[in-house]
Design a protein around this motif. Structure first.
Motif, PDB file in Angstrom:
ATOM      1  N   ASN A  98      14.652 -43.025  69.115  1.00 24.99           N
ATOM      2  CA  ASN A  98      15.494 -43.681  68.128  1.00 24.99           C
ATOM      3  C   ASN A  98      14.939 -45.069  67.825  1.00 24.99           C
ATOM      4  O   ASN A  98      14.048 -45.563  68.512  1.00 24.99           O
ATOM      5  N   VAL A  99      15.453 -45.693  66.776  1.00 27.03           N
ATOM      6  CA  VAL A  99      14.819 -46.911  66.271  1.00 27.03           C
ATOM      7  C   VAL A  99      14.860 -48.039  67.295  1.00 27.03           C
ATOM      8  O   VAL A  99      13.921 -48.842  67.395  1.00 27.03           O
ATOM      9  N   ALA A 100      15.917 -48.120  68.102  1.00 28.11           N
ATOM     10  CA  ALA A 100      16.002 -49.187  69.098  1.00 28.11           C
ATOM     11  C   ALA A 100      14.974 -48.982  70.208  1.00 28.11           C
ATOM     12  O   ALA A 100      14.331 -49.932  70.662  1.00 28.11           O
ATOM     13  N   MET A 101      14.804 -47.734  70.644  1.00 26.46           N
ATOM     14  CA  MET A 101      13.806 -47.442  71.678  1.00 26.46           C
ATOM     15  C   MET A 101      12.395 -47.673  71.146  1.00 26.46           C
ATOM     16  O   MET A 101      11.545 -48.273  71.817  1.00 26.46           O
ATOM     17  N   ALA A 102      12.136 -47.200  69.927  1.00 28.74           N
ATOM     18  CA  ALA A 102      10.814 -47.385  69.336  1.00 28.74           C
ATOM     19  C   ALA A 102      10.506 -48.867  69.163  1.00 28.74           C
ATOM     20  O   ALA A 102       9.403 -49.330  69.476  1.00 28.74           O
ATOM     21  N   GLY A 103      11.492 -49.612  68.677  1.00 28.25           N
ATOM     22  CA  GLY A 103      11.286 -51.043  68.507  1.00 28.25           C
ATOM     23  C   GLY A 103      10.987 -51.747  69.811  1.00 28.25           C
ATOM     24  O   GLY A 103      10.139 -52.641  69.873  1.00 28.25           O
ATOM     25  N   THR A 104      11.646 -51.331  70.881  1.00 27.13           N
ATOM     26  CA  THR A 104      11.421 -51.943  72.188  1.00 27.13           C
ATOM     27  C   THR A 104      10.016 -51.655  72.699  1.00 27.13           C
ATOM     28  O   THR A 104       9.337 -52.537  73.240  1.00 27.13           O
ATOM     29  N   VAL A 105       9.538 -50.412  72.517  1.00 27.51           N
ATOM     30  CA  VAL A 105       8.165 -50.077  72.912  1.00 27.51           C
ATOM     31  C   VAL A 105       7.166 -50.967  72.174  1.00 27.51           C
ATOM     32  O   VAL A 105       6.245 -51.547  72.779  1.00 27.51           O
ATOM     33  N   LEU A 106       7.335 -51.110  70.866  1.00 29.20           N
ATOM     34  CA  LEU A 106       6.421 -51.921  70.069  1.00 29.20           C
ATOM     35  C   LEU A 106       6.492 -53.397  70.460  1.00 29.20           C
ATOM     36  O   LEU A 106       5.465 -54.076  70.576  1.00 29.20           O
ATOM     37  N   LEU A 107       7.682 -53.877  70.680  1.00 26.37           N
ATOM     38  CA  LEU A 107       7.863 -55.286  71.061  1.00 26.37           C
ATOM     39  C   LEU A 107       7.157 -55.603  72.368  1.00 26.37           C
ATOM     40  O   LEU A 107       6.497 -56.650  72.497  1.00 26.37           O
TER      41      LEU A 107
END
Length: 249
Positions: free
Chosen positions: A230-239
């Protein structure tokens, strides 16, 4: 008036929002946010954790009943205390700073996702978070709770991406999005320059207008059977990959 702040139109009209619970109020007071009023349960009194902070603050203290607090807050189990806080003044200075690293949300509508991304951006040392049109209201009580206080730690700006993204490009900032067709993984991409990371809507991804402006696409590799994050998990990986490259190599 306080109960009406659960509704966006009244938050916009009054320029204020609700902060629920001891922890979020601590974060607001410690960050120097403009806390207008603190409302506490008459049976429980002012929580010990807030006593010293409230002595230094110039906010109104209101004693009331459990039933009134339940009416003014959005949780199933009402907190012992809540605050009425003024909305933040727009501060765009961090957006175009040298080597800026900014998270841009394009139509992310779930308050839990937005709050989690803000929390991850704070933890990973992002300079700011931008909420484009179509995103859930930053001051929605569920969004505020989901940030766990991180909304008081870094600039969060609600703005029109159609004007802000071209301005970023004019400053030499690269706009990066995710794509299943990307040839670069998030681990091979160089995150060390001035970068804005774009995260799109939970169902549809980035808008067509934003996609036209994206400079680079990356993919998050997956070795197991899951099709997506999901977008929150994906964003955290990228961050966290960006943080690793920018600060730990």
């Amino acid at each position: 008036m306080m109960a009406s702040l659960l509704d966006k139109k009244h938050r916009d009209r009054n320029g204020k929002f609700i902060v629920e619970g001891v922890h979020l109020l601590q974060e607001a007071l410690q960050a120097g946010a403009h806390v207008d009023t603190v409302v506490f349960d008459s049976e429980r009194g002012i929580p010990d954790e807030l006593q010293d902070l409230l002595q230094e603050a110039s906010c109104e203290l209101v004693e009331t009943t459990h039933a009134v607090i339940a009416k003014c807050t959005g949780t199933d189990t009402p907190p012992p205390v809540f605050g009425v806080v003024s909305k933040f003044a727009l501060d765009a200075s961090a957006l175009f700073a040298s080597n800026s690293f900014v998270v841009v949300l394009d139509g992310v509508r779930d308050p839990g996702n937005v709050g989690t991304i803000i929390r991850s951006a704070d933890a990973a040392g992002a300079d700011a978070v931008i909420l484009g049109r179509g995103c859930v209201d930053l001051y929605n009580p569920k969004t505020v709770r989901s940030t766990m206080g991180s909304l008081f730690h870094l600039p969060i700006i609600e703005s029109d991406l159609s004007t802000l993204l071209p301005e970023a490009k004019s400053h030499g900032i690269r706009l990066v999005g995710t794509s299943l067709q990307a040839t670069s993984t998030c681990y091979s991409y160089d995150w060390r320059g001035p970068v804005w990371m774009l995260l799109g809507n939970e169902s549809n991804g980035l808008s067509a207008e934003s996609l036209r402006l994206v400079d680079d696409h990356v993919i998050i590799p997956m070795r197991g059977g899951s099709e997506s994050l999901n977008v929150a998990m994906a964003g955290t990986v990228l961050l966290y990959e960006a943080m690793r490259q920018r600060h730990y190599t």
